[in-house]
Design a protein around this motif. Structure first.
Motif, PDB file in Angstrom:
ATOM      1  N   GLU A  99       0.728  -1.143  -0.048  1.00 52.40           N
ATOM      2  CA  GLU A  99       0.148  -0.006   0.116  1.00 52.40           C
ATOM      3  C   GLU A  99       0.925   1.241   0.045  1.00 52.40           C
ATOM      4  N   GLY A 100       0.468   2.257  -0.952  1.00 55.83           N
ATOM      5  CA  GLY A 100       1.390   3.283  -1.080  1.00 55.83           C
ATOM      6  C   GLY A 100       2.312   3.370  -2.107  1.00 55.83           C
ATOM      7  N   GLU A 101       2.744   2.196  -2.504  1.00 52.20           N
ATOM      8  CA  GLU A 101       3.914   2.018  -3.398  1.00 52.20           C
ATOM      9  C   GLU A 101       3.250   2.244  -4.929  1.00 52.20           C
ATOM     10  N   ASN A 102       4.066   2.644  -5.867  1.00 56.04           N
ATOM     11  CA  ASN A 102       3.483   2.548  -7.160  1.00 56.04           C
ATOM     12  C   ASN A 102       3.362   1.243  -7.848  1.00 56.04           C
ATOM     13  N   ARG A 103       2.068   1.272  -8.317  1.00 56.61           N
ATOM     14  CA  ARG A 103       1.783  -0.015  -8.910  1.00 56.61           C
ATOM     15  C   ARG A 103       2.218  -0.431  -9.903  1.00 56.61           C
ATOM     16  N   GLY A 104       3.014   0.560 -10.853  1.00 57.10           N
ATOM     17  CA  GLY A 104       3.886   0.355 -11.874  1.00 57.10           C
ATOM     18  C   GLY A 104       5.206  -0.006 -11.619  1.00 57.10           C
ATOM     19  N   SER A 105       5.624  -0.010 -10.224  1.00 58.91           N
ATOM     20  CA  SER A 105       7.138  -0.256 -10.127  1.00 58.91           C
ATOM     21  C   SER A 105       7.100  -1.741 -10.518  1.00 58.91           C
ATOM     22  N   ARG A 106       8.392  -1.907 -10.961  1.00 57.83           N
ATOM     23  CA  ARG A 106       8.722  -3.301 -11.326  1.00 57.83           C
ATOM     24  C   ARG A 106       9.349  -4.309 -10.300  1.00 57.83           C
ATOM     25  N   VAL A 107       9.837  -3.745  -9.746  1.00 58.13           N
ATOM     26  CA  VAL A 107      10.425  -4.430  -8.279  1.00 58.13           C
ATOM     27  C   VAL A 107       9.826  -3.824  -6.989  1.00 58.13           C
ATOM     28  N   VAL A 166      14.321 -12.293 -16.155  1.00 54.39           N
ATOM     29  CA  VAL A 166      13.400 -11.519 -16.734  1.00 54.39           C
ATOM     30  C   VAL A 166      12.939 -12.329 -17.880  1.00 54.39           C
ATOM     31  N   ALA A 167      11.767 -11.759 -18.543  1.00 51.01           N
ATOM     32  CA  ALA A 167      11.193 -12.531 -19.662  1.00 51.01           C
ATOM     33  C   ALA A 167      11.688 -12.483 -21.198  1.00 51.01           C
ATOM     34  N   ARG A 168      12.436 -11.587 -21.329  1.00 49.87           N
ATOM     35  CA  ARG A 168      12.807 -11.412 -22.828  1.00 49.87           C
ATOM     36  C   ARG A 168      14.259 -10.663 -22.809  1.00 49.87           C
ATOM     37  N   PRO A 169      14.920 -10.967 -23.969  1.00 49.29           N
ATOM     38  CA  PRO A 169      16.482 -10.189 -24.207  1.00 49.29           C
ATOM     39  C   PRO A 169      16.142  -8.930 -24.598  1.00 49.29           C
ATOM     40  N   GLY A 170      17.310  -8.357 -24.792  1.00 46.40           N
ATOM     41  CA  GLY A 170      17.367  -6.961 -25.555  1.00 46.40           C
ATOM     42  C   GLY A 170      17.207  -5.750 -24.521  1.00 46.40           C
ATOM     43  N   TYR A 171      17.029  -4.801 -25.101  1.00 45.87           N
ATOM     44  CA  TYR A 171      16.618  -3.490 -24.447  1.00 45.87           C
ATOM     45  C   TYR A 171      15.324  -3.295 -24.274  1.00 45.87           C
ATOM     46  N   ALA A 172      14.526  -2.778 -25.467  1.00 43.01           N
ATOM     47  CA  ALA A 172      13.094  -2.606 -25.294  1.00 43.01           C
ATOM     48  C   ALA A 172      12.505  -3.775 -26.294  1.00 43.01           C
ATOM     49  N   PRO A 173      12.009  -4.815 -26.019  1.00 45.52           N
ATOM     50  CA  PRO A 173      11.656  -5.839 -26.726  1.00 45.52           C
ATOM     51  C   PRO A 173      10.369  -5.588 -27.650  1.00 45.52           C
ATOM     52  N   SER A 174       9.779  -4.650 -27.116  1.00 47.81           N
ATOM     53  CA  SER A 174       8.341  -4.247 -27.751  1.00 47.81           C
ATOM     54  C   SER A 174       8.105  -2.837 -27.647  1.00 47.81           C
ATOM     55  N   LEU A 175       7.624  -2.059 -28.763  1.00 45.68           N
ATOM     56  CA  LEU A 175       7.427  -0.510 -28.770  1.00 45.68           C
ATOM     57  C   LEU A 175       5.867  -0.582 -28.907  1.00 45.68           C
ATOM     58  N   VAL A 176       5.370   0.479 -28.496  1.00 49.04           N
ATOM     59  CA  VAL A 176       3.888   1.156 -28.910  1.00 49.04           C
ATOM     60  C   VAL A 176       3.955   2.454 -29.229  1.00 49.04           C
ATOM     61  N   LEU A 184      12.411 -13.036  -9.561  1.00 52.07           N
ATOM     62  CA  LEU A 184      11.656 -13.523 -10.749  1.00 52.07           C
ATOM     63  C   LEU A 184      10.788 -12.353 -10.989  1.00 52.07           C
ATOM     64  N   LEU A 185      10.953 -11.686 -12.182  1.00 51.77           N
ATOM     65  CA  LEU A 185      10.346 -10.564 -12.650  1.00 51.77           C
ATOM     66  C   LEU A 185       9.392 -11.065 -14.057  1.00 51.77           C
ATOM     67  N   ASP A 186       8.626 -10.101 -14.408  1.00 48.37           N
ATOM     68  CA  ASP A 186       7.762 -10.170 -15.500  1.00 48.37           C
ATOM     69  C   ASP A 186       6.888 -11.472 -15.602  1.00 48.37           C
ATOM     70  N   HIS A 242      11.908 -14.393  -4.583  1.00 47.10           N
ATOM     71  CA  HIS A 242      10.694 -13.594  -4.658  1.00 47.10           C
ATOM     72  C   HIS A 242      10.027 -13.730  -5.875  1.00 47.10           C
ATOM     73  N   LEU A 243       8.889 -14.061  -6.153  1.00 46.15           N
ATOM     74  CA  LEU A 243       8.123 -14.265  -7.347  1.00 46.15           C
ATOM     75  C   LEU A 243       7.177 -12.867  -7.325  1.00 46.15           C
ATOM     76  N   VAL A 244       7.401 -12.068  -8.382  1.00 49.90           N
ATOM     77  CA  VAL A 244       6.814 -10.625  -8.146  1.00 49.90           C
ATOM     78  C   VAL A 244       5.674 -10.469  -9.172  1.00 49.90           C
ATOM     79  N   GLY A 245       4.421 -10.085  -8.432  1.00 55.89           N
ATOM     80  CA  GLY A 245       3.085  -9.907  -9.008  1.00 55.89           C
ATOM     81  C   GLY A 245       2.369 -10.696  -9.559  1.00 55.89           C
ATOM     82  N   VAL A 246       2.839 -12.104  -8.925  1.00 53.33           N
ATOM     83  CA  VAL A 246       1.748 -13.249  -9.627  1.00 53.33           C
ATOM     84  C   VAL A 246       0.956 -13.903  -8.600  1.00 53.33           C
ATOM     85  N   ALA A 247      -0.305 -14.181  -8.864  1.00 58.94           N
ATOM     86  CA  ALA A 247      -1.152 -14.934  -7.856  1.00 58.94           C
ATOM     87  C   ALA A 247      -1.769 -16.099  -8.759  1.00 58.94           C
ATOM     88  N   GLY A 248      -2.526 -17.103  -8.077  1.00 60.46           N
ATOM     89  CA  GLY A 248      -3.091 -17.971  -8.726  1.00 60.46           C
ATOM     90  C   GLY A 248      -2.452 -19.485  -8.556  1.00 60.46           C
TER      91      GLY A 248
END
Length: 659
Positions: free
Chosen positions: A337-345, A366-376, A485-487, A521-527
């Protein structure tokens, strides 16, 4: 009248209509050389040329039928043993494929110089396992009370590997367990074959075997060697002296003498699934081999695939639980609570990493190699696509010109086709961008990247942040002091039937690299997947997955085949299948659906689901359709016009259906 000698040969040809034995007369000049197992060159009358073949068997023929003669013996070395041919034939028939395709994977290309060196060398002596090494191996196996008895009885075994690094050398404990099982088999005068997914696993296993046996007892079976070295190792496996064969997926066909154990490590890894025709998974080939030879068969991993779980539930495979059930310290880490939900770690994982860096290295997956694997698009947030091939755009570094991941073209002056915006935004972080971000957060800390472009097998046990993509995590002596464990949420969003199973395997393998007691630490996963990891109950997750797939008739609850090619050929094959196997039922076939065009003719694809008892009938029917389609594609020399193409392709035991 003296009966003539006849050789029955198998062509080294991918043509399905040639997948059978042909009779050739053995001329007097080759009577001593044309023996079963050797390579020969024979005339193919219909093609008017010479082709390579293997002599499978020889016999006396009292008849007077006209037979062509063998033209030459390519090599006097019998590389095709009776056991290897029987295995190739059985595996090919099960997969509706050609035995020659299996042998192409099993027998390396001939190297004359290596063959001469092997022929001039004395027969190798049987390797000796010292009493001390055998005692150490038995002590390791004793950690699994039922394992020793199952190995001696030649049983099929499912083993949950200890999720911890070895205390002796910088390898996972799983490698020591498999090395001990192979050593125990070798000490009893029998050969062992251990199959692993990639070179990292092979290096760990080879290092673990060095704790028990000498180097001359171990044979490599992989494509990383030079061609002469690979062929030389293959020839060594033909000896009657027992050995331990270590290699990748094709090592399951190694013609070792008197095999007492075949072990498969991490059978859920897609690298163990052969991509070349007929596409047989190493696990399925090992099951066929165990049935033919009666050796022990060991499936080991940090997780359990649904295929192995199905075999356990029907009693075909026996479990060998550990005397003590170890498990890593898993923490389901989420933003507070109070942390930025967009925070990766999240702060908890960040604090754990900072504390662990005072003691040793920290792994960040992490999930993917490279710098920015996808752009929008910077305005409408839609995925940025290449205007030439519609492939996804990615960036190699900040401010760099975007590049298409498919065609490699640079996207200069990119414009969004939806909102006409010209700005791009990074929607994901790869290994290199993560390294930049964490390098700034942990100033003064060494940062190491391990991915497909920067492969590492091992790192030093001193403080460092190791950023690795899934499957590329290097090992460290003593284990990592923390694992993050991110992503995870992004990984679970992939559109695949087995994505939960894959994620659990990726995370479990990374967690097994942690030092005893170190936080994971498994980050941001439930189920369900997160719960299975946290409680370390991977077999229970496989059991639940199998139960969910049964009512849907999805693999491995049933077997699945794909039939694709020209729409007319697919329709004919499916009609023949329904006639040959009437018990399939109306719901067994999904499709066909049109997938494209080949010239002016449409192409189609269909899925066929069938129960395991119908496997032989389905494989025989589909194989017959492939052969019939190939014969229809033949054209006599007098015919003119474009030559018809054989497009019908069949693949059985497809793990990921895609229609």
């Amino acid at each position: 009248m003296t009966p003539r000698r006849v050789a029955r040969v198998l062509f080294e040809s991918p043509l399905p209509q040639l997948d059978r034995l042909f009779d050739y007369a053995i001329p007097e000049r080759l009577a001593d050389e044309a023996v079963p197992g050797v390579r020969v060159r024979v005339p193919l009358r219909t093609a008017g040329r010479l082709v390579d073949a293997y002599v499978v068997e020889t016999d006396d023929d009292p008849g007077e039928r006209p037979l062509s003669e063998i033209d030459a013996v390519v090599s006097p070395v019998p590389v095709l043993t009776p056991g290897l041919y029987a295995l190739a034939r059985r595996v090919a028939d099960r997969a509706a494929g050609s035995a020659a395709d299996i042998l192409r994977l099993a027998i390396p290309k001939r190297m004359v110089r290596a063959e001469k060196v092997w022929a001039s060398a004395p027969e190798p002596d049987a390797p000796r396992v010292s009493d001390e090494s055998l005692a150490r191996a038995d002590a390791v196996i004793a950690g699994f009370p039922a394992l020793g008895g199952h190995l001696d009885a030649g049983a099929r075994i499912a083993l949950d590997a200890p999720p911890r690094p070895s205390t002796a050398i910088a390898v996972g404990e799983w490698a020591v367990v498999l090395a001990a099982a192979a050593t125990r088999t070798l000490a009893r005068g029998r050969s062992a074959i251990v199959v692993v997914p990639d070179y990292r696993d092979q290096a760990q296993l080879t290092a673990a075997l060095a704790l028990f046996v000498d180097d001359d007892a171990v044979i490599r079976h992989d494509a990383d060697q030079s061609n002469p070295a690979r062929y030389g190792q293959f020839l060594r496996s033909l000896s009657t002296a027992p050995c331990i064969v270590v290699g990748r997926r094709s090592a399951v066909y190694a013609p070792a003498h008197d095999v007492g154990l075949v072990a498969i490590w991490d059978d859920g890894d897609p690298l163990l699934s052969e991509q070349l025709s007929p596409g047989v998974h190493a696990r399925d080939a090992a099951l066929v081999r165990q049935e033919l030879e009666g050796s022990a068969l060991l499936f080991a991993g940090h997780t359990r695939t649904t295929e192995v779980q199905r075999l356990v539930e029907i009693g075909f495979v026996h479990e060998a639980p550990a005397a003590r059930r170890p498990s890593p310290r898993i923490v389901l880490s989420a933003t507070r609570e109070g942390e930025n939900r967009g925070s990766r770690v999240p702060s908890a994982a960040f604090a754990a990493a900072r504390e662990a860096l005072a003691q040793g290295p920290v792994l960040v997956q992490v999930a993917r190699p490279g710098y920015a694997p996808s752009l929008v698009c910077g305005e409408c947030r839609r995925p940025a696509r290449c205007r030439h091939c519609t492939g996804p755009l990615r960036a190699a570094r900040p401010g760099a010109v975007p590049v298409c991941a498919w065609c490699g073209r640079a996207a200069h002056s990119w414009v969004c086709p939806h909102c006409e915006a010209t700005t791009l935004r990074m929607s994901s972080s790869g290994s290199e961008r993560t390294a930049d971000e964490l390098g700034r957060a942990f100033a003064g800390t060494r940062v190491i990247v391990s991915d497909g472009q920067h492969p590492l097998s091992e790192v030093e046990p001193r403080p460092a942040l190791v950023i690795a993509t899934r499957g590329a995590e290097p090992v460290v002596a003593g284990g990592y002091r923390a694992v993050i464990l991110l992503d995870g949420e992004r990984m679970l969003q992939a559109e695949a039937l087995r994505i939960g199973e894959h994620c659990l395997r990726w995370w479990s393998n990374a967690a097994a690299l942690a030092a005893p007691g170190a936080p994971v630490h498994l980050v941001g996963v439930a189920g369900p997947v997160a719960r299975a990891l946290a409680t370390w109950t991977q077999p229970a997750y496989a059991r639940a997955e199998l139960a969910d797939r049964a009512p849907l008739h999805m693999p491995p609850a049933v077997r699945l085949a794909t039939v694709e090619g020209a729409a007319k050929s697919v329709d004919t094959a499916l009609a023949t299948l329904r006639t040959d196997v009437p018990s399939l039922g109306a719901a067994a076939v999904l499709g066909p659906v049109v997938t494209g065009e080949l010239g002016t003719a449409p192409t189609a694809r269909a899925l066929v689901r069938f129960e395991y008892p119908l496997g032989r009938a389905v494989a025989e029917s589909l194989r017959a359709s492939v052969v019939a389609d190939a014969l229809r594609a033949r054209r006599s020399p007098r015919e003119r016009g474009p030559r018809p193409r054989n497009t019908l392709k069949v693949r059985l035991d497809v793990a990921e259906p895609d229609l």
